[in-house]
Design a protein around this motif. Structure first.
Motif, PDB file in Angstrom:
ATOM      1  N   UNK A  46       0.838  -1.200   0.000  1.00  0.00           N
ATOM      2  CA  UNK A  46       0.000   0.000   0.000  1.00  0.00           C
ATOM      3  C   UNK A  46       0.865   1.239   0.000  1.00  0.00           C
ATOM      4  N   UNK A  47       0.205   2.413  -0.013  1.00  0.00           N
ATOM      5  CA  UNK A  47       0.978   3.659   0.023  1.00  0.00           C
ATOM      6  C   UNK A  47       1.695   3.776   1.352  1.00  0.00           C
ATOM      7  N   UNK A  48       2.933   4.254   1.306  1.00  0.00           N
ATOM      8  CA  UNK A  48       3.737   4.371   2.521  1.00  0.00           C
ATOM      9  C   UNK A  48       3.277   5.590   3.314  1.00  0.00           C
ATOM     10  N   UNK A  49       3.198   5.469   4.642  1.00  0.00           N
ATOM     11  CA  UNK A  49       2.715   6.601   5.452  1.00  0.00           C
ATOM     12  C   UNK A  49       3.620   7.825   5.428  1.00  0.00           C
ATOM     13  N   UNK A  50       4.862   7.700   4.985  1.00  0.00           N
ATOM     14  CA  UNK A  50       5.771   8.850   4.981  1.00  0.00           C
ATOM     15  C   UNK A  50       5.469   9.861   3.879  1.00  0.00           C
ATOM     16  N   UNK A  51       4.527   9.589   3.011  1.00  0.00           N
ATOM     17  CA  UNK A  51       4.228  10.547   1.954  1.00  0.00           C
ATOM     18  C   UNK A  51       3.337   9.978   0.878  1.00  0.00           C
ATOM     19  N   UNK A  52       3.264   8.658   0.811  1.00  0.00           N
ATOM     20  CA  UNK A  52       2.356   8.008  -0.116  1.00  0.00           C
ATOM     21  C   UNK A  52       2.592   8.403  -1.557  1.00  0.00           C
ATOM     22  N   UNK A  53       1.496   8.612  -2.274  1.00  0.00           N
ATOM     23  CA  UNK A  53       1.571   8.892  -3.710  1.00  0.00           C
ATOM     24  C   UNK A  53       2.293  10.203  -3.987  1.00  0.00           C
ATOM     25  N   UNK A  54       2.076  11.196  -3.148  1.00  0.00           N
ATOM     26  CA  UNK A  54       2.699  12.501  -3.385  1.00  0.00           C
ATOM     27  C   UNK A  54       4.219  12.413  -3.358  1.00  0.00           C
ATOM     28  N   UNK A  55       4.735  11.515  -2.509  1.00  0.00           N
ATOM     29  CA  UNK A  55       6.186  11.346  -2.414  1.00  0.00           C
ATOM     30  C   UNK A  55       6.681  10.185  -3.260  1.00  0.00           C
ATOM     31  N   UNK A  56       5.759   9.454  -3.870  1.00  0.00           N
ATOM     32  CA  UNK A  56       6.158   8.303  -4.676  1.00  0.00           C
ATOM     33  C   UNK A  56       6.708   7.176  -3.847  1.00  0.00           C
ATOM     34  N   UNK A  57       6.073   6.893  -2.697  1.00  0.00           N
ATOM     35  CA  UNK A  57       6.563   5.857  -1.796  1.00  0.00           C
ATOM     36  C   UNK A  57       5.497   4.786  -1.584  1.00  0.00           C
ATOM     37  N   UNK A  58       5.908   3.528  -1.669  1.00  0.00           N
ATOM     38  CA  UNK A  58       5.017   2.389  -1.456  1.00  0.00           C
ATOM     39  C   UNK A  58       5.610   1.508  -0.362  1.00  0.00           C
ATOM     40  N   UNK A  59       4.753   1.020   0.536  1.00  0.00           N
ATOM     41  CA  UNK A  59       5.164   0.049   1.550  1.00  0.00           C
ATOM     42  C   UNK A  59       4.833  -1.341   1.031  1.00  0.00           C
ATOM     43  N   UNK A  60       5.835  -2.235   0.998  1.00  0.00           N
ATOM     44  CA  UNK A  60       5.639  -3.595   0.498  1.00  0.00           C
ATOM     45  C   UNK A  60       6.281  -4.580   1.461  1.00  0.00           C
ATOM     46  N   UNK A  61       5.435  -5.321   2.160  1.00  0.00           N
ATOM     47  CA  UNK A  61       5.899  -6.336   3.116  1.00  0.00           C
ATOM     48  C   UNK A  61       6.923  -5.763   4.088  1.00  0.00           C
ATOM     49  N   UNK A  62       6.620  -4.552   4.587  1.00  0.00           N
ATOM     50  CA  UNK A  62       7.479  -3.930   5.584  1.00  0.00           C
ATOM     51  C   UNK A  62       8.653  -3.159   5.030  1.00  0.00           C
ATOM     52  N   UNK A  63       8.832  -3.133   3.710  1.00  0.00           N
ATOM     53  CA  UNK A  63       9.943  -2.404   3.101  1.00  0.00           C
ATOM     54  C   UNK A  63       9.429  -1.138   2.422  1.00  0.00           C
ATOM     55  N   UNK A  64      10.339  -0.188   2.227  1.00  0.00           N
ATOM     56  CA  UNK A  64      10.006   1.109   1.647  1.00  0.00           C
ATOM     57  C   UNK A  64      10.513   1.155   0.199  1.00  0.00           C
ATOM     58  N   UNK A  65       9.597   1.245  -0.755  1.00  0.00           N
ATOM     59  CA  UNK A  65       9.936   1.280  -2.178  1.00  0.00           C
ATOM     60  C   UNK A  65       9.758   2.698  -2.695  1.00  0.00           C
ATOM     61  N   UNK A  66      10.801   3.253  -3.276  1.00  0.00           N
ATOM     62  CA  UNK A  66      10.760   4.585  -3.862  1.00  0.00           C
ATOM     63  C   UNK A  66      10.523   4.446  -5.362  1.00  0.00           C
TER      64      UNK A  66
END
Length: 691
Positions: A46-66
């Motif tokens: 899902x979208x990462x809480x640090x910025x989500x779509x606006x920052x282009x960040x996805x959370x995947x199985x506990x990892x941070x994908x830029x």
């Protein structure tokens, strides 16, 4: 942060949503993609809480994908796995799903996908080429420009929003994903080659659609050149690193043993062959492709697999790699250019080629491959040229011996091989493959003319009518610098009647040159060659003037020359006879005796006698082949049979081979074994035992 200005979920859908499963698998592997899909199904993405779509960040199985605007290939993940990991693939799969965004975003994505489906080819053709060359870099542009001219068939297909560009001769499939540009392309190419090969794929698309390619001056070549000749400068530092890597992989594959080669060996060798082509080593690329093909057969336990042939190609590759890096090659640009090889695939634009058909012959390989080879004499080049119609296996029921001969057209305007008898041929826009064979089909067009007269100077100067010159020509093709030679045209002054060699289960046929020197041709018995044996005997007894013989050459100490076609005088003109298809008037007797003698037997034909030094060299190679099968090339025991061969080699005057054997026995390793094997093979090539 991505830093690319993309802010909304729909924007990420447009950038990532067009990557289908095949494109994603090409970035990593099918297994890794499957595991990533399970994470998406389990709700771990899902979208990462640090910025989500606006920052282009996805959370995947506990990892941070830029995320990156150019697609998964430019993404980064904070997990320790190198390259494209499971989490990046999971982000790509999740971004394809409508649930990842709200309904408007999903609708926008759907519209973008539909647009991609309608215009991904148009998008490629509309790319800014100057910007593309800048993004690729000077080195990639130079390599792509150098390869485009010699490129063979390219298959281009739109699959939804993906343009699939396949280049069979490089075993390369590139995918251009709509909306992601050059940097978003994916393939199985090694990372250091990806820029050049992806640019080559795009250039091939433009070229196929008639677009002029304004290569920058630093490319150093033009794709319209008919002859792609690698640089004659010394081997660069980057090329040296590649050669070291190539040698290590060849040694590693041999060390494992050819009888239990791994499934990964063939793909590794094939990828290495692609790299060799990119690095301007076409000759090495051809050897590695051949080695990869044999590794495939060995891994599949195919009955046609040949460990000895694998060792032979590996030894040639090892010798070529060594020669390319040797000081002599660096000091002599002409020598280095010959060792590199060329990738010439066509004649000058608008060229025509005048040929005399020499007949056709059928062949079958132990691997299951089969085909028809048609031979022609080229008076301009003074050599035999061949065109091949073939299939790898029995998967094409419409391809048969009689069908290939009588129905399959070689070129528009020429018809099938059977229709060429009694004619001369003119080819417009002829093409040459890397192995020197004539390419069939394509843009080539053919027309026919009357066959040559027997008194025509072109015929009087064709082929060999002096067996000493034949010996020199065959010996000159041995070793690394020798050009391939597998068929020769002979013009005998006299022909004896074929004789039956019952012990060797073959026909022997003596023909004499203008000085009266004798040359022995041999036809070993195999069931699929029955017509050939019948017909050579019948034509020899027919009373027709045999003006020429087309003979296949098999190298080695046995020096087999096998007649496959004849040229007879008919109405004062040269008329080709294909021995696999055209019967003579006389009734064959000897070939019938062979078949009667072998009826019900399965034992192979006895090998012809080999002269003394040939027997010793064969024994040496046989010992090395046994070691290579089991992976023991790096071992030599005190009681090794190889020790007993050295005094005999010295007594026969084969000092160089004896020295290499002593060096190997003193410190056995794969490299020294391959050097010894290659030297032995070269000795046999230099020994034309049929003369």
């Amino acid at each position: 942060m991505s830093g690319n200005g993309v802010r909304g979920p729909a924007d990420w859908h447009r950038a990532w949503g067009n990557y289908d499963d095949e494109a994603l698998a090409a970035l990593a592997s099918t297994g890794l993609l499957r595991r990533a899909g399970k994470d998406v199904e389990a709700g771990k993405v899902g979208w990462h809480p640090d910025g989500g779509a606006a920052a282009g960040l996805v959370a995947a199985d506990g990892q941070r994908v830029e995320l990156a605007i150019q697609g998964p290939g430019g993404a980064r993940c904070d997990c320790p796995a190198p390259g494209i990991c499971k989490h990046i693939l999971a982000a790509a799969l999740w971004l394809r799903a409508p649930a990842a965004t709200d309904a408007p975003a999903a609708a926008a994505t759907e519209g973008a996908t539909e647009a991609g489906q309608a215009g991904v080819l148009d998008e490629v053709l509309a790319l800014d080429q100057d910007a593309l060359f800048k993004a690729a870099g000077t080195a990639a542009v130079r390599k792509a420009a150098g390869m485009l001219a010699g490129l063979g068939r390219v298959d281009i297909a739109e699959q939804g929003a993906v343009l699939v560009i396949a280049i069979p001769e490089l075993d390369l499939v590139c995918r251009y994903v709509a909306g992601t540009g050059y940097e978003g392309m994916v393939s199985g190419a090694a990372p250091r080659l990806a820029k050049a090969l992806h640019l080559l794929a795009l250039a091939a698309v433009w070229h196929a659609h008639g677009r002029v390619l304004p290569w920058p001056a630093q490319a150093g070549t033009a794709p319209s050149d008919a002859d792609t000749t690698p640089s004659t400068g010394g081997v660069s530092a980057e090329e040296r690193r590649f050669l070291l890597h190539a040698r290590a992989l060849v040694h590693e594959t041999c060390a494992a043993g050819w009888s239990h080669v791994s499934d990964i060996a063939a793909p590794q060798l094939r990828a290495l062959a692609t790299s060799a082509r990119v690095e301007s080593f076409p000759r090495l690329a051809g050897l590695l492709r051949g080695l990869a093909g044999i590794a495939d057969l060995l891994a599949a336990r195919d009955f046609g697999a040949d460990e000895a042939q694998a060792l032979q190609l590996a030894a040639q590759a090892h010798a070529l790699i060594h020669a390319l890096g040797a000081p002599a090659a660096q000091a002599d640009p002409a020598l280095l250019a010959r060792l590199r090889g060329t990738a010439r695939r066509s004649f000058e634009a608008g060229a025509t080629l005048e040929l005399l058909p020499l007949g056709s012959y059928w062949w079958e390989a132990r691997s299951g491959a089969r085909g028809l080879t048609s031979a022609f004499w080229d008076p301009q080049a003074g050599q035999v040229r061949q065109a091949v119609l073939a299939r790898r296996d029995d998967s094409d029921p419409g391809f048969s011996k009689d069908g290939a001969w009588a129905r399959h057209s070689l070129w528009p305007g020429a018809g099938a091989a059977a229709a060429l008898a009694g004619k001369a041929l003119v080819l417009e826009e002829p093409r040459l493959a890397e192995d020197g064979r004539l390419g069939t089909g394509g843009a080539t067009r053919a027309s026919t003319q009357p066959a040559w007269l027997l008194r025509d100077s072109r015929w009087q100067e064709a082929g060999f009518d002096d067996w000493s010159a034949l010996r020199e020509a065959i010996a000159g093709t041995a070793g690394l610098l020798g050009e391939p030679l597998d068929m020769v045209l002979l013009r005998p002054a006299a022909c004896e009647q074929p004789q039956l060699d019952e012990a060797a289960q073959q026909l022997t046929w003596r023909i004499r040159d203008r000085a009266g020197r004798s040359l022995t041709l041999r036809l070993p018995y195999e069931a699929w060659k029955a017509a050939r044996l019948d017909n050579v005997e019948a034509w020899a007894a027919s009373g027709d003037t045999i003006a020429g013989v087309g003979a296949r050459l098999e190298r080695g100490g046995q020096g087999l020359l096998e007649p496959v076609t004849l040229l007879v005088g008919r109405d004062a003109r040269v008329h080709p006879v294909s021995l696999d298809f055209e019967a003579g008037q006389a009734r064959p007797m000897l070939a019938t005796r062979i078949r009667r003698m072998l009826r019900g037997r399965t034992a192979p034909a006895a090998a012809p006698a080999v002269r003394g030094h040939g027997r010793v060299v064969h024994a040496l190679l046989a010992q090395l082949e046994r070691k290579a099968m089991s992976g023991h090339l790096h071992l030599a025991r005190r009681d090794d049979e190889l020790h007993a061969l050295r005094p005999t080699l010295l007594a026969l005057g084969l000092d160089g081979l004896a020295h290499l054997l002593a060096r190997y026995l003193a410190a056995p390793d794969v490299g020294r074994a391959l050097a010894l094997y290659h030297a032995g093979q070269t000795c046999l090539e230099l020994d034309t035992g049929f003369l």
